[in-house]
Write a protein that holds these residues in place. Structure first.
Motif, PDB file in Angstrom:
ATOM      1  N   ALA A  80       0.847  -1.192   0.000  1.00  0.00           N
ATOM      2  CA  ALA A  80       0.000   0.000   0.000  1.00  0.00           C
ATOM      3  C   ALA A  80       0.881   1.240   0.000  1.00  0.00           C
ATOM      4  CB  ALA A  80      -0.893   0.001   1.233  1.00  0.00           C
ATOM      5  N   HIS A  81       0.500   2.210  -0.778  1.00  0.00           N
ATOM      6  CA  HIS A  81       1.193   3.496  -0.809  1.00  0.00           C
ATOM      7  C   HIS A  81       0.242   4.520  -0.215  1.00  0.00           C
ATOM      8  CE1 HIS A  81       4.352   1.706  -3.208  1.00  0.00           C
ATOM      9  NE2 HIS A  81       3.403   1.162  -3.950  1.00  0.00           N
ATOM     10  N   LEU A  82       0.302   4.657   1.097  1.00  0.00           N
ATOM     11  CA  LEU A  82      -0.645   5.499   1.807  1.00  0.00           C
ATOM     12  C   LEU A  82      -0.208   6.954   1.813  1.00  0.00           C
ATOM     13  CD1 LEU A  82      -1.245   3.236   4.933  1.00  0.00           C
ATOM     14  CD2 LEU A  82      -2.645   3.390   2.871  1.00  0.00           C
ATOM     15  N   SER A  83      -1.172   7.828   1.697  1.00  0.00           N
ATOM     16  CA  SER A  83      -0.910   9.252   1.857  1.00  0.00           C
ATOM     17  C   SER A  83      -0.806   9.565   3.352  1.00  0.00           C
ATOM     18  CB  SER A  83      -2.048  10.070   1.238  1.00  0.00           C
ATOM     19  OG  SER A  83      -3.240   9.897   1.993  1.00  0.00           O
ATOM     20  N   ALA A  84      -0.319  10.747   3.657  1.00  0.00           N
ATOM     21  CA  ALA A  84      -0.254  11.174   5.061  1.00  0.00           C
ATOM     22  C   ALA A  84      -1.651  11.201   5.667  1.00  0.00           C
ATOM     23  CB  ALA A  84       0.408  12.546   5.166  1.00  0.00           C
ATOM     24  N   GLN A  85      -2.643  11.587   4.871  1.00  0.00           N
ATOM     25  CA  GLN A  85      -4.024  11.618   5.359  1.00  0.00           C
ATOM     26  C   GLN A  85      -4.521  10.214   5.683  1.00  0.00           C
ATOM     27  OE1 GLN A  85      -6.224  14.442   5.968  1.00  0.00           O
ATOM     28  NE2 GLN A  85      -7.008  12.713   7.125  1.00  0.00           N
ATOM     29  N   GLU A  86      -4.211   9.254   4.823  1.00  0.00           N
ATOM     30  CA  GLU A  86      -4.623   7.865   5.071  1.00  0.00           C
ATOM     31  C   GLU A  86      -3.934   7.309   6.310  1.00  0.00           C
ATOM     32  OE1 GLU A  86      -5.738   6.143   0.681  1.00  0.00           O
ATOM     33  OE2 GLU A  86      -3.605   6.502   1.121  1.00  0.00           O
ATOM     34  N   GLU A  87      -2.694   7.705   6.543  1.00  0.00           N
ATOM     35  CA  GLU A  87      -2.001   7.285   7.763  1.00  0.00           C
ATOM     36  C   GLU A  87      -2.717   7.836   8.992  1.00  0.00           C
ATOM     37  OE1 GLU A  87       1.980   8.672   7.153  1.00  0.00           O
ATOM     38  OE2 GLU A  87       2.449   7.036   5.770  1.00  0.00           O
ATOM     39  N   GLN A  88      -3.189   9.074   8.903  1.00  0.00           N
ATOM     40  CA  GLN A  88      -3.948   9.660  10.006  1.00  0.00           C
ATOM     41  C   GLN A  88      -5.249   8.892  10.245  1.00  0.00           C
ATOM     42  OE1 GLN A  88      -3.336  12.573  12.155  1.00  0.00           O
ATOM     43  NE2 GLN A  88      -1.314  11.866  11.511  1.00  0.00           N
ATOM     44  N   HIS A  89      -5.918   8.503   9.154  1.00  0.00           N
ATOM     45  CA  HIS A  89      -7.152   7.720   9.285  1.00  0.00           C
ATOM     46  C   HIS A  89      -6.864   6.382   9.979  1.00  0.00           C
ATOM     47  CE1 HIS A  89      -9.339  10.605   7.006  1.00  0.00           C
ATOM     48  NE2 HIS A  89      -9.026  10.172   5.788  1.00  0.00           N
ATOM     49  N   LEU A  90      -5.823   5.690   9.531  1.00  0.00           N
ATOM     50  CA  LEU A  90      -5.474   4.414  10.170  1.00  0.00           C
ATOM     51  C   LEU A  90      -5.080   4.620  11.623  1.00  0.00           C
ATOM     52  CD1 LEU A  90      -3.559   2.447   7.418  1.00  0.00           C
ATOM     53  CD2 LEU A  90      -5.518   1.645   8.720  1.00  0.00           C
ATOM     54  N   GLY A  91      -4.341   5.679  11.905  1.00  0.00           N
ATOM     55  CA  GLY A  91      -3.973   5.985  13.283  1.00  0.00           C
ATOM     56  C   GLY A  91      -5.199   6.195  14.152  1.00  0.00           C
ATOM     57  N   ALA A  92      -6.165   6.939  13.627  1.00  0.00           N
ATOM     58  CA  ALA A  92      -7.399   7.186  14.383  1.00  0.00           C
ATOM     59  C   ALA A  92      -8.149   5.884  14.641  1.00  0.00           C
ATOM     60  CB  ALA A  92      -8.290   8.175  13.638  1.00  0.00           C
ATOM     61  N   TYR A  93      -8.188   5.003  13.645  1.00  0.00           N
ATOM     62  CA  TYR A  93      -8.864   3.714  13.819  1.00  0.00           C
ATOM     63  C   TYR A  93      -8.111   2.832  14.828  1.00  0.00           C
ATOM     64  CZ  TYR A  93     -10.199  -1.106  12.975  1.00  0.00           C
ATOM     65  OH  TYR A  93     -10.592  -2.413  13.152  1.00  0.00           O
ATOM     66  N   LEU A  94      -6.812   2.702  14.646  1.00  0.00           N
ATOM     67  CA  LEU A  94      -6.036   1.814  15.509  1.00  0.00           C
ATOM     68  C   LEU A  94      -5.926   2.332  16.935  1.00  0.00           C
ATOM     69  CD1 LEU A  94      -3.244   0.788  13.006  1.00  0.00           C
ATOM     70  CD2 LEU A  94      -5.192  -0.585  13.783  1.00  0.00           C
ATOM     71  N   ASN A  95      -6.095   3.624  17.104  1.00  0.00           N
ATOM     72  CA  ASN A  95      -6.006   4.182  18.452  1.00  0.00           C
ATOM     73  C   ASN A  95      -7.125   3.687  19.356  1.00  0.00           C
ATOM     74  OD1 ASN A  95      -4.450   5.731  20.263  1.00  0.00           O
ATOM     75  ND2 ASN A  95      -6.015   7.309  20.206  1.00  0.00           N
ATOM     76  N   ARG A  96      -8.163   3.106  18.792  1.00  0.00           N
ATOM     77  CA  ARG A  96      -9.202   2.515  19.641  1.00  0.00           C
ATOM     78  C   ARG A  96      -8.643   1.338  20.442  1.00  0.00           C
ATOM     79  NH1 ARG A  96     -13.260  -0.841  15.690  1.00  0.00           N
ATOM     80  NH2 ARG A  96     -12.755  -2.714  16.788  1.00  0.00           N
ATOM     81  N   TYR A  97      -7.579   0.723  19.933  1.00  0.00           N
ATOM     82  CA  TYR A  97      -6.890  -0.352  20.653  1.00  0.00           C
ATOM     83  C   TYR A  97      -5.800   0.208  21.560  1.00  0.00           C
ATOM     84  CZ  TYR A  97      -9.054  -3.435  17.226  1.00  0.00           C
ATOM     85  OH  TYR A  97      -9.958  -4.113  16.442  1.00  0.00           O
ATOM     86  N   TYR A  98      -5.063   1.178  21.039  1.00  0.00           N
ATOM     87  CA  TYR A  98      -3.885   1.693  21.749  1.00  0.00           C
ATOM     88  C   TYR A  98      -4.203   2.723  22.827  1.00  0.00           C
ATOM     89  CZ  TYR A  98      -0.905  -0.584  18.297  1.00  0.00           C
ATOM     90  OH  TYR A  98      -0.268  -1.499  17.520  1.00  0.00           O
ATOM     91  N   ASN A  99      -5.233   3.527  22.619  1.00  0.00           N
ATOM     92  CA  ASN A  99      -5.578   4.609  23.549  1.00  0.00           C
ATOM     93  C   ASN A  99      -4.388   5.527  23.810  1.00  0.00           C
ATOM     94  OD1 ASN A  99      -8.309   3.804  24.004  1.00  0.00           O
ATOM     95  ND2 ASN A  99      -7.489   2.116  25.203  1.00  0.00           N
ATOM     96  N   LEU A 100      -3.725   5.924  22.740  1.00  0.00           N
ATOM     97  CA  LEU A 100      -2.587   6.821  22.852  1.00  0.00           C
ATOM     98  C   LEU A 100      -3.048   8.237  23.106  1.00  0.00           C
ATOM     99  CD1 LEU A 100      -0.625   5.431  19.795  1.00  0.00           C
ATOM    100  CD2 LEU A 100      -0.255   4.875  22.197  1.00  0.00           C
TER     101      LEU A 100
END
Length: 101
Positions: A80-100
């Motif tokens: 996958a060649h993710l944009s910075a925006q897509e990385e932010q989207h994934l970060g927001a989704y994964l943060n439900r597990y991490y609670n950073l």
């Protein structure tokens, strides 16, 4: 005056900590997670539930910056060649597990 300044500083800091991926949308991140079948690698590594990758005791990610770095590494693994925006989207989704913060 010092109390007001200290209170404003505290509120500003708390606000920044509450949203480590302010430009990300968790629903868009979930769609990307599913699109690139991110859990397929996790299942191969851990067996069973791939989401255990995020909650294991010896996880590598402890800060938002580390999560973005891991997203970059993993996106390369799935081509996958993710944009910075897509990385932010994934970060927001994964943060439900991490609670950073």
């Amino acid at each position: 005056m010092k109390r007001i300044t200290a209170l404003l500083l505290l509120l500003t800091t708390t606000g920044l900590q509450a949203a480590p991926f302010p430009d990300g949308q968790a629903t868009a991140g979930k769609a990307l997670f599913d699109k690139y079948q991110c859990n397929s690698c996790h299942k191969d590594m851990l067996g069973g539930d791939g989401n255990a990758m995020f909650t294991r005791a010896n996880r590598k990610v402890h800060t938002p910056a580390q999560l973005i770095a891991q997203i970059k590494q993993c996106s390369g693994n799935v081509g996958a060649h993710l944009s910075a925006q897509e990385e932010q989207h994934l970060g927001a989704y994964l943060n439900r597990y991490y609670n950073l913060k």
